[in-house]
Design a protein around this motif. Structure first.
Motif: not given
Length: 249
Positions: A215-226, A228-242
């Motif tokens: 979530x903080x040092x993932x490889x943006x050029x690796x499809x699986x890690x990228x 996961x990173x995008x999903x992770x950001x979305x999870x955090x944003x939705x959590x704190x927005x609520x």
């Protein structure tokens, strides 16, 4: 602490925030909401790491919060180039670094920053990565009356202990990679058993196929890690927005 805590990738991007002080500590701040603040507790690469600042900028924009990243390592910095250099990584004095930045040493500073934000802002959240994982649990402990933060989130927490899980008293979000020696299957099971038993709102997000640090040092050029990173950001944003905007309004 395993090598996974200092392995990964440094992201591209130019931080847009500025440096300031929070509770007498140097801090990076980004965003301009006068009522909502987010305390971001960094991983072992500290408050100057490009990744953590770029991520803070994204949180500030998407959550609509003022995000603070204080320096909780007393000015000590692990050079970001080490994140991809296994030879230099092996030369790190990790036991010494962790001794200088132990829970006993840094907890008071972390809580002081949370208190400073609570005194200034209407709503306060805390998010922590790796080293910051145990710290957000301390910020949300039941010993704080009134609470220092309204909710917490952590991805691949390190050094998290049973008593910290048992003492939590605010809504909790955990982002758990499948492969993580620091957040073992046993500790995952403990969190999933103990936190719901307290009647607290709890959001457990499981990320198959990725490792500690994604979530903080993932490889943006690796499809699986990228992904996961995008999903992770979305999870955090939705959590704190609520919890910082919608809940209680």
């Amino acid at each position: 602490m395993p090598d996974c805590c200092v392995q990964g990738f440094e992201w591209d991007g130019t931080p847009v925030g500025r440096e300031t002080k929070l509770a007498d500590l140097d801090a990076y701040v980004t965003g301009s909401n006068d009522e909502v603040a987010l305390l971001l507790i960094h991983d072992l690469f500290g408050w100057t790491f490009t990744n953590v600042r770029v991520l803070a900028d994204q949180y500030a924009a998407e959550i609509h919060a003022t995000v603070y990243v204080p320096d909780f390592f007393g000015g000590e910095v692990i050079e970001p180039e080490i994140v991809r250099d296994f030879a230099r990584l092996r030369q790190l004095d990790m036991p010494g670094f962790l001794a200088r930045n132990s829970k006993v040493t840094r907890e008071a500073e972390i809580l002081a920053c949370a208190r400073a934000l609570r005194a200034r802002y209407k709503k306060v959240g805390a998010v922590g990565f790796c080293f910051g994982g145990w710290a957000v649990f301390r910020c949300g402990a039941r010993s704080h009356d009134p609470p220092l933060v309204d909710c917490i989130s952590t991805a691949h927490p390190s050094m998290l202990e049973l008593d910290e899980v048992e003492n939590i008293n605010v809504p909790v979000q955990i982002m758990a990679p499948e492969n993580d020696p620091m957040f073992s299957p046993e500790l995952k099971e403990t969190c999933n058993r103990v936190i719901p038993s307290k009647g607290l709102p709890y959001d457990y997000q499981f990320f198959p196929g990725v490792e500690h640090g994604f979530a903080i040092r993932g490889n943006r050029h690796d499809r699986a890690e990228c992904d996961a990173m995008v999903r992770g950001i979305g999870c955090v944003v939705a959590w704190f927005k609520y919890w910082l905007h919608l809940k209680g309004t």
